[in-house]
Motif scaffolding. Structure first.
Motif, short mmCIF file in Angstrom:
data_model
loop_
_atom_site.label_atom_id
_atom_site.label_comp_id
_atom_site.label_asym_id
_atom_site.label_seq_id
_atom_site.Cartn_x
_atom_site.Cartn_y
_atom_site.Cartn_z
N GLU A 268 0.81 -1.21 0.00
CA GLU A 268 0.00 0.00 0.00
C GLU A 268 0.85 1.27 0.00
O GLU A 268 0.45 2.29 -0.56
CB GLU A 268 -0.94 0.01 1.20
CG GLU A 268 -2.04 -1.04 1.10
CD GLU A 268 -3.12 -0.84 2.15
OE1 GLU A 268 -3.25 0.30 2.66
OE2 GLU A 268 -3.84 -1.81 2.45
N GLY A 272 0.49 3.88 -2.86
CA GLY A 272 0.13 5.25 -2.51
C GLY A 272 1.03 6.28 -3.17
O GLY A 272 0.56 7.37 -3.54
N VAL A 305 -5.47 2.90 -5.53
CA VAL A 305 -6.03 3.19 -4.21
C VAL A 305 -6.90 2.02 -3.78
O VAL A 305 -7.95 1.75 -4.38
CB VAL A 305 -6.84 4.50 -4.24
CG1 VAL A 305 -7.49 4.75 -2.89
CG2 VAL A 305 -5.95 5.68 -4.62
N ASN A 307 -8.23 1.66 -0.61
CA ASN A 307 -9.26 2.11 0.33
C ASN A 307 -9.86 3.42 -0.19
O ASN A 307 -9.20 4.46 -0.16
CB ASN A 307 -8.66 2.31 1.71
CG ASN A 307 -9.67 2.78 2.73
OD1 ASN A 307 -10.87 2.87 2.43
ND2 ASN A 307 -9.20 3.07 3.93
N SER A 310 -9.47 6.43 2.08
CA SER A 310 -8.13 6.92 2.44
C SER A 310 -8.00 8.37 1.99
O SER A 310 -8.83 8.87 1.22
CB SER A 310 -7.06 6.07 1.75
OG SER A 310 -7.13 6.26 0.34
#
Length: 330
Positions: A268, A272, A305, A307, A310
């Motif tokens: 992640e 990100g 992405v 989530n 987020s």
């Protein structure tokens, strides 16, 4: 302690390289000196252990300052460099008594006496064995602190004069050791080239090069790091950060991040980083009223992405809502 342990690794590499070097001709002056010198391995290893334990005077006592052996000379330089770290700063020379009240105070010497002693041994080591790993790394670190401070002073002077460069500084080597950036980075390159199994010199070179704005040298160091750490995601992520932050090449950074994902699928943190680049490009395009580009960048960002709630997911949703509002208003 960490620095001393790292020097131990570099020294071990240097001794190995030294053993692999062809023996000098016994009829030459170098051969005669080598033939007369005692085998240095045990003495150097013992002195290095003392250096790592912080017993500097004891380490000096084990080493032969008159030796022509590059390993001993390099270690002598390393011990004196360590002593210099806690030595007092040099003070300005006294003014003649008659003119003391009116004369401009003289600047303090750039180098501590202990540093000059260290440099003398390091120079001798590098004359005996060009590129000697411990001598090269110690020289780079010792001179690098002075070079970085000078870099900061020059940059501050330019800033204070609103972008107008100040008068040229005196030649660095005119009244003392040369601590120019080229010499420091050259010493780091020698240390990197002669310690292929270690990351210490690479890491130090990268940090210094970034510190003084030598981006090409920093990228060379990262290339060397990748060669030492194949099939690992961390150096690829670091390379991507460098391309993003220092080269200002976000899409080349994305290529490195994607390579890192090969070794750490679904990470992640790496995802990100990619998403941030596309989101930022989308926002930049939005501010320029480039709606199609904005939509394309946000759609690309969404792929990375996981989530939707987020911070990145919320930013994407925000600007997609803005785009939708603009379309409705047309």
């Amino acid at each position: 302690m960490k620095r001393a342990m790292a020097l131990g690794i570099v020294l071990a590499t240097g001794l190995a390289c030294q053993k692999k070097a062809p023996a000098p001709d016994a009829g030459s002056a170098q051969g005669a000196t080598a033939a007369a010198a005692p085998a240095p391995g045990g003495v150097v290893a013992e002195a290095m252990s003392l250096l790592q334990a912080g017993q500097l005077d004891e380490a000096l006592a084990r080493l032969d300052a008159s030796s022509g052996d590059p390993a001993q000379l390099a270690l002598l330089g390393a011990v004196w460099a360590k002593k210099a770290e806690t030595a007092p700063l040099p003070t300005p020379p006294p003014l003649p008594s008659a003119a003391a009240k009116r004369a401009t105070p003289l600047p303090a010497p750039e180098f501590k006496p202990e540093e000059l002693t260290a440099l003398g041994f390091l120079d001798r080591a590098l004359q005996a064995q060009p590129g000697q790993p411990l001598a090269s790394l110690t020289l780079a670190q010792l001179l690098g602190s002075h070079a970085a401070r000078r870099f900061d002073m020059e940059r501050a002077a330019v800033s204070a004069k609103r972008g107008r460069p100040k008068a040229a500084a005196p030649e660095i080597g005119a009244a003392g050791p040369d601590y120019g950036l080229d010499r420091v980075l050259g010493a780091y390159r020698d240390a990197v080239a002669n310690t292929p199994a270690s990351k210490e010199a690479v890491e130090k070179m990268y940090d210094f090069a970034v510190r003084v704005g030598r981006i090409d040298d920093a990228q060379w160091a990262l290339d060397q790091l990748l060669a030492r750490e194949r099939e690992k995601p961390e150096p690829l992520v670091r390379y991507g950060d460098f391309l993003r932050d220092h080269r200002k090449e976000p899409h080349k950074a994305i290529e490195r991040y994607r390579e890192a994902l090969i070794w750490r699928a679904g990470d992640e943190d790496v995802l990100g980083r990619i998403a941030d680049i596309y989101v930022n490009e989308g926002i930049e395009a939005f501010d320029k009223h480039q709606w199609a580009v904005t939509e394309a960048r946000l759609q690309e960002a969404r792929k990375y992405v996981k989530n939707p709630n987020s911070p990145q997911g919320l930013r994407i949703r925000d600007y997609e809502s803005r785009l939708a509002a603009i379309r409705r208003a047309r």
